[in-house]
Design a protein around this motif. Sequence first.
Motif, PDB file in Angstrom:
ATOM      1  N   TYR A   1       9.307  52.840  59.737  1.00 39.64           N
ATOM      2  CA  TYR A   1       9.963  54.144  59.783  1.00 39.64           C
ATOM      3  C   TYR A   1      11.509  53.986  59.017  1.00 39.64           C
ATOM      4  CZ  TYR A   1       6.370  55.135  63.214  1.00 39.64           C
ATOM      5  OH  TYR A   1       4.743  55.379  63.679  1.00 39.64           O
ATOM      6  N   PRO A   2      12.071  54.963  59.077  1.00 39.36           N
ATOM      7  CA  PRO A   2      12.890  54.984  58.762  1.00 39.36           C
ATOM      8  C   PRO A   2      13.947  54.052  59.765  1.00 39.36           C
ATOM      9  CG  PRO A   2      12.250  57.350  57.940  1.00 39.36           C
ATOM     10  CD  PRO A   2      11.580  56.145  58.672  1.00 39.36           C
ATOM     11  N   THR A   3      14.569  53.943  59.012  1.00 42.81           N
ATOM     12  CA  THR A   3      15.976  53.089  60.392  1.00 42.81           C
ATOM     13  C   THR A   3      17.394  53.063  59.927  1.00 42.81           C
ATOM     14  OG1 THR A   3      13.945  51.846  60.657  1.00 42.81           O
ATOM     15  CG2 THR A   3      15.931  51.590  62.033  1.00 42.81           C
ATOM     16  N   PHE A   4      18.127  53.830  61.081  1.00 43.69           N
ATOM     17  CA  PHE A   4      18.592  54.090  60.434  1.00 43.69           C
ATOM     18  C   PHE A   4      20.128  52.952  62.000  1.00 43.69           C
ATOM     19  CE2 PHE A   4      17.218  57.437  58.421  1.00 43.69           C
ATOM     20  CZ  PHE A   4      18.117  57.160  56.883  1.00 43.69           C
ATOM     21  N   GLU A   5      21.096  52.486  61.840  1.00 45.35           N
ATOM     22  CA  GLU A   5      21.971  51.886  62.132  1.00 45.35           C
ATOM     23  C   GLU A   5      23.508  52.860  63.206  1.00 45.35           C
ATOM     24  OE1 GLU A   5      23.614  48.211  62.206  1.00 45.35           O
ATOM     25  OE2 GLU A   5      22.065  47.667  60.293  1.00 45.35           O
TER      26      GLU A   5
END
Lengths: 194, 104
Positions: A162-166
Amino acid sequence: MFINWSQGEINLKIVYYGAGMSGKTTNLQFIYARTPQKLRSQLISLKTHQDRTLLFDFLQLEVGQVANLKPKFKLYTVPGQVYYDTSRRLILQGADGVVFVVDSQADRMDDNAELWRSMERHLVELGYDLKTFPIVVQINKRDVPNTLSIPEIRRRLPIKGYPTFEAVAIKGYGVFDTLKASMSGVIAAAHQAV
Amino acid sequence: MFLQGSFNTISVAALIQTLCHERRSVQIEAWRTDANAHICLSEGMIIAAKCEGIEGPDAIYKLMSWSNGLFRVGQLPEHFAPTMAAEPEGLLLEAARQRDELMA
């Protein structure tokens, strides 16, 4: 997805899902505060134990039209405590995308995992195909002590692929990156559906 | 009457949400063995609600607890006098919250 022909709008629903106190409300408050007043609705806020359920909608003019319709996004948070299961299911009904907000703290991984499982269960019961449904993951609270590393979080939660962002939502870091990724996924799915 | 069905097929929440989304001005009559309800919608708002003798927002919360029953949707009578004006989503979410907290 709901098409309002009289207004020339396509209403798209994004749900911020995750454990209690993971930062879902903080995300929405940040987005709401930075959305021009003339493009957004009122913020509806419902008090639940520990956190709140928020929702508002806004016209998004930058992402272009879908079949000549203006996209209007409706953003929701779910109450994160385990027992708010009926509420989460109701909110997920008709969702076009989910942002799953992960709390990075080591002692919250079990809660994150439980809410992930509940999200998957509700989506399947509501008839969504998990292989194609747009889910974006936000790994929040990167600034607090006792956080796990990103590889460790990836190992502990089923978020691979899945697209993941911090993010540090309380400071706004990563909030709009996450939202834009979710809107892109939802718009792409809407183009295919319409 | 232009729509009728069973809450086994569509939930109370889904029915109200759909009609409000479409900004219909309609009345919903609902009934089951020992109870009935009457909800009026106008332009996406809930403008009257009665269920099992209860009126107002509490009637919506009561109706949301129905897992079965029948309904029919018909035209709102002309010159209907509203007794409330509430956004449906807030009421439906509040009903779900109350149910969750009751069962916790």
